[in-house]
Design a protein around this motif. Structure first.
Motif, PDB file in Angstrom:
ATOM      1  N   LEU A  17       9.169  -3.524   6.695  1.00 28.72           N
ATOM      2  CA  LEU A  17       9.554  -4.908   6.951  1.00 28.72           C
ATOM      3  C   LEU A  17       8.537  -5.827   6.284  1.00 28.72           C
ATOM      4  N   ASN A  71      10.717   2.246  14.147  1.00 23.31           N
ATOM      5  CA  ASN A  71      11.768   1.672  13.311  1.00 23.31           C
ATOM      6  C   ASN A  71      11.314   1.372  11.888  1.00 23.31           C
ATOM      7  N   PHE A  72      10.009   1.161  11.724  1.00 18.52           N
ATOM      8  CA  PHE A  72       9.506   0.833  10.382  1.00 18.52           C
ATOM      9  C   PHE A  72       8.295   1.678  10.030  1.00 18.52           C
ATOM     10  N   ILE A 106       5.885  -3.684  19.013  1.00 21.44           N
ATOM     11  CA  ILE A 106       7.112  -3.334  19.744  1.00 21.44           C
ATOM     12  C   ILE A 106       8.119  -2.568  18.887  1.00 21.44           C
ATOM     13  N   ALA A 107       7.804  -2.400  17.603  1.00 18.15           N
ATOM     14  CA  ALA A 107       8.813  -1.846  16.682  1.00 18.15           C
ATOM     15  C   ALA A 107       8.973  -0.331  16.790  1.00 18.15           C
ATOM     16  N   ARG A 146      -0.082 -12.841  13.153  1.00 17.83           N
ATOM     17  CA  ARG A 146      -0.002 -12.474  14.573  1.00 17.83           C
ATOM     18  C   ARG A 146       1.432 -12.079  14.954  1.00 17.83           C
ATOM     19  N   ILE A 147       2.398 -12.839  14.434  1.00 20.02           N
ATOM     20  CA  ILE A 147       3.801 -12.480  14.688  1.00 20.02           C
ATOM     21  C   ILE A 147       4.088 -11.096  14.096  1.00 20.02           C
ATOM     22  N   GLN A 192       2.644  -8.615  16.393  1.00 14.87           N
ATOM     23  CA  GLN A 192       3.441  -8.507  17.629  1.00 14.87           C
ATOM     24  C   GLN A 192       4.702  -7.677  17.388  1.00 14.87           C
ATOM     25  N   ILE A 193       5.321  -7.889  16.213  1.00 17.94           N
ATOM     26  CA  ILE A 193       6.517  -7.093  15.897  1.00 17.94           C
ATOM     27  C   ILE A 193       6.115  -5.622  15.782  1.00 17.94           C
TER      28      ILE A 193
END
Lengths: 121, 121
Positions: free
Chosen positions: B4, B34-35, B30-31, B22-23, B26-27
């Motif tokens: 991503l 998936n990546f 929780i990902a 930071r975003i 954060q992703i």
């Protein structure tokens, strides 16, 4: 007696401004009776300006105005320009409570929303 | 084998760029699986640039790169600049799938998230 004022930057591309108004409309569709009115205002280039947006909320009858900076990052606009404009309007209307909440980029749940969006697309 | 790439504008204010990273972090938190990797890149002013971000994803081993424009409105950057840069990288790497998903402002659920944020604050 609370109004929501969605504050965006404002763009020369009318489509961008429409996107802001669409978000305002979508919030209105789900806000039920939480707000007397939901309005959009723009920092630059587009009307209504932020002072005009505040006036509109007051004309709607709002005693409290929640100002939501629709910006992804807390640059100068969010940290200085918007607070300065709001402070001036607050001085002009001491009986109205005008409250700025955290900008879009700082909203809890952004990462979850992005991940969900990407996994679905 | 998917990476991503979160693409933001880039700011002279380092705090704004930190918000983007930071975003991304954060992703990543929780990902789950998936990546392969989650990276940030910037259109202007800040490194890595978008081409550099694409290269990083390829170096990570990605065969598919999901490019997410972290912008609230589909102005020129989202509708022209980013697609142009990605098209050039796609031509350079025909065996890698590079896919641009809809920008932040168009994500379903934004209005709900904003309303929730405002009612809680």
């Amino acid at each position: 007696m609370k109004s929501l004022l969605l504050v965006a930057h404002g763009s020369r591309r009318e489509l961008s401004n429409k996107e802001v108004r669409r978000i305002g409309q979508q919030i209105e569709n789900i806000a039920e009776r939480n707000f007397l009115s939901i309005r959009c205002a723009f920092l630059e280039l587009v009307i209504p300006s932020i002072p005009e947006g505040v006036e509109q909320c007051i004309n709607d009858g709002a005693k409290t105005i929640i100002v939501f900076p629709y910006f992804l990052s807390a640059g100068r606009h969010v940290s200085e320009d918007i607070p300065k404009i709001i402070k001036e309007k607050q001085q002009e209307y001491p009986d109205i409570e005008i409250k700025i909440v955290e900008h879009m980029g700082a909203v809890t749940g952004m990462a979850d929303l992005i991940l969900q969006h990407i996994l679905e697309n």
